[in-house]
Design a protein around this motif. Sequence first.
Motif, PDB file in Angstrom:
ATOM      1  N   TYR A 103       0.801  -1.219   0.000  1.00 27.28           N
ATOM      2  CA  TYR A 103       0.000   0.000   0.000  1.00 27.28           C
ATOM      3  C   TYR A 103       0.839   1.275   0.000  1.00 27.28           C
ATOM      4  CZ  TYR A 103      -2.727  -3.915   1.595  1.00 27.28           C
ATOM      5  OH  TYR A 103      -3.271  -5.165   1.706  1.00 27.28           O
ATOM      6  N   ILE A 104       2.150   1.149   0.222  1.00 27.30           N
ATOM      7  CA  ILE A 104       3.069   2.289   0.168  1.00 27.30           C
ATOM      8  C   ILE A 104       4.140   1.934  -0.849  1.00 27.30           C
ATOM      9  CG2 ILE A 104       4.756   3.675   1.427  1.00 27.30           C
ATOM     10  CD1 ILE A 104       3.154   3.152   3.976  1.00 27.30           C
ATOM     11  N   ASP A 105       4.348   2.763  -1.837  1.00 30.39           N
ATOM     12  CA  ASP A 105       5.293   2.463  -2.908  1.00 30.39           C
ATOM     13  C   ASP A 105       6.741   2.486  -2.425  1.00 30.39           C
ATOM     14  OD1 ASP A 105       3.283   2.196  -4.790  1.00 30.39           O
ATOM     15  OD2 ASP A 105       3.381   4.292  -5.406  1.00 30.39           O
ATOM     16  N   GLY A 106       7.554   1.654  -3.070  1.00 38.93           N
ATOM     17  CA  GLY A 106       8.995   1.769  -2.948  1.00 38.93           C
ATOM     18  C   GLY A 106       9.637   1.098  -1.754  1.00 38.93           C
ATOM     19  N   ARG A 107       8.943   0.210  -1.028  1.00 41.27           N
ATOM     20  CA  ARG A 107       9.550  -0.450   0.121  1.00 41.27           C
ATOM     21  C   ARG A 107       9.648  -1.953  -0.138  1.00 41.27           C
ATOM     22  NH1 ARG A 107       8.841   4.303   0.666  1.00 41.27           N
ATOM     23  NH2 ARG A 107       9.450   5.524   2.458  1.00 41.27           N
ATOM     24  N   VAL A 108      10.824  -2.496   0.186  1.00 42.63           N
ATOM     25  CA  VAL A 108      11.070  -3.927   0.062  1.00 42.63           C
ATOM     26  C   VAL A 108      11.720  -4.381   1.357  1.00 42.63           C
ATOM     27  CG1 VAL A 108      12.332  -5.725  -1.196  1.00 42.63           C
ATOM     28  CG2 VAL A 108      11.403  -3.763  -2.438  1.00 42.63           C
ATOM     29  N   GLY A 109      11.280  -5.532   1.855  1.00 44.02           N
ATOM     30  CA  GLY A 109      11.890  -6.111   3.039  1.00 44.02           C
ATOM     31  C   GLY A 109      12.626  -7.382   2.679  1.00 44.02           C
ATOM     32  N   TYR A 110      13.795  -7.554   3.263  1.00 41.61           N
ATOM     33  CA  TYR A 110      14.556  -8.789   3.121  1.00 41.61           C
ATOM     34  C   TYR A 110      15.013  -9.173   4.517  1.00 41.61           C
ATOM     35  CZ  TYR A 110      18.036 -12.176   1.611  1.00 41.61           C
ATOM     36  OH  TYR A 110      18.753 -13.329   1.429  1.00 41.61           O
ATOM     37  N   PHE A 111      14.423 -10.225   5.068  1.00 39.44           N
ATOM     38  CA  PHE A 111      14.584 -10.590   6.468  1.00 39.44           C
ATOM     39  C   PHE A 111      14.356  -9.328   7.305  1.00 39.44           C
ATOM     40  CE2 PHE A 111      16.447 -14.064   4.167  1.00 39.44           C
ATOM     41  CZ  PHE A 111      15.850 -15.140   4.779  1.00 39.44           C
ATOM     42  N   GLU A 112      15.291  -8.936   8.202  1.00 38.41           N
ATOM     43  CA  GLU A 112      14.986  -7.760   9.025  1.00 38.41           C
ATOM     44  C   GLU A 112      15.282  -6.435   8.330  1.00 38.41           C
ATOM     45  OE1 GLU A 112      19.239  -8.698  10.437  1.00 38.41           O
ATOM     46  OE2 GLU A 112      17.487  -9.902  10.004  1.00 38.41           O
ATOM     47  N   GLY A 113      15.840  -6.463   7.127  1.00 40.15           N
ATOM     48  CA  GLY A 113      16.233  -5.231   6.459  1.00 40.15           C
ATOM     49  C   GLY A 113      15.084  -4.494   5.788  1.00 40.15           C
ATOM     50  N   ILE A 114      15.158  -3.166   5.797  1.00 38.62           N
ATOM     51  CA  ILE A 114      14.215  -2.290   5.109  1.00 38.62           C
ATOM     52  C   ILE A 114      14.977  -1.610   3.981  1.00 38.62           C
ATOM     53  CG2 ILE A 114      12.678  -0.295   5.267  1.00 38.62           C
ATOM     54  CD1 ILE A 114      12.647  -0.742   8.328  1.00 38.62           C
ATOM     55  N   TYR A 115      14.468  -1.743   2.768  1.00 40.14           N
ATOM     56  CA  TYR A 115      15.099  -1.113   1.611  1.00 40.14           C
ATOM     57  C   TYR A 115      14.055  -0.280   0.902  1.00 40.14           C
ATOM     58  CZ  TYR A 115      18.442  -4.696   2.775  1.00 40.14           C
ATOM     59  OH  TYR A 115      19.319  -5.489   3.457  1.00 40.14           O
ATOM     60  N   SER A 116      14.467   0.905   0.436  1.00 43.27           N
ATOM     61  CA  SER A 116      13.502   1.766  -0.240  1.00 43.27           C
ATOM     62  C   SER A 116      14.153   2.439  -1.427  1.00 43.27           C
ATOM     63  CB  SER A 116      12.946   2.822   0.718  1.00 43.27           C
ATOM     64  OG  SER A 116      13.964   3.677   1.176  1.00 43.27           O
TER      65      SER A 116
END
Length: 168
Positions: free
Chosen positions: A23-36
């Motif tokens: 619902y919010i553009d541009g966010r990806v999670g990989y395990f505990e990491g937040i990437y935008s």
Amino acid sequence: IDGLTCTSVAVNLDLKDLEFASYIDGRVGYFEGIYSSTNDNEAANKDVVDEVWCRKEGSESSVGFDVIIKADYKKRVFTTIAASATMGADGATTQQQYQPLVVDRIFDDMDRVRYRTDGFELEIRQRSFNKQTGLMEGDLRYRLNGMDTDMRINCRLGGELDVMIPRN
């Protein structure tokens, strides 16, 4: 990066381990990491980072929800960016973006962090860390259309809070 040698290490990512914000553009999670992905306005302000990203996947009977806590460490300001989706009886999805809210960040003890303002409270518990997924559990209370809503939500921590994640 290899933590012992500080050298780059090639890693093959499995797409099933990636989680994308619905619902919010541009966010990806990989395990505990937040990437935008960043736009020009965000790139210009390096003091503002995603400190928390929490989400709940929706279904026919529930609300799907993404919430980001943006932290401006220079100004010590914490702001929510939130959006949700509901499924109607006809199966149509209705998305809603919420007005950003400035929230207080409160540490009750070393195991919990809370973000709170009128009509919004998010509490994340360190002891709920799941090594397999890299996620922590949180409890979200917010006011939606004049009604208070409570939900259990999965969270990732970044920024200053990244050190809260147990490494053992």
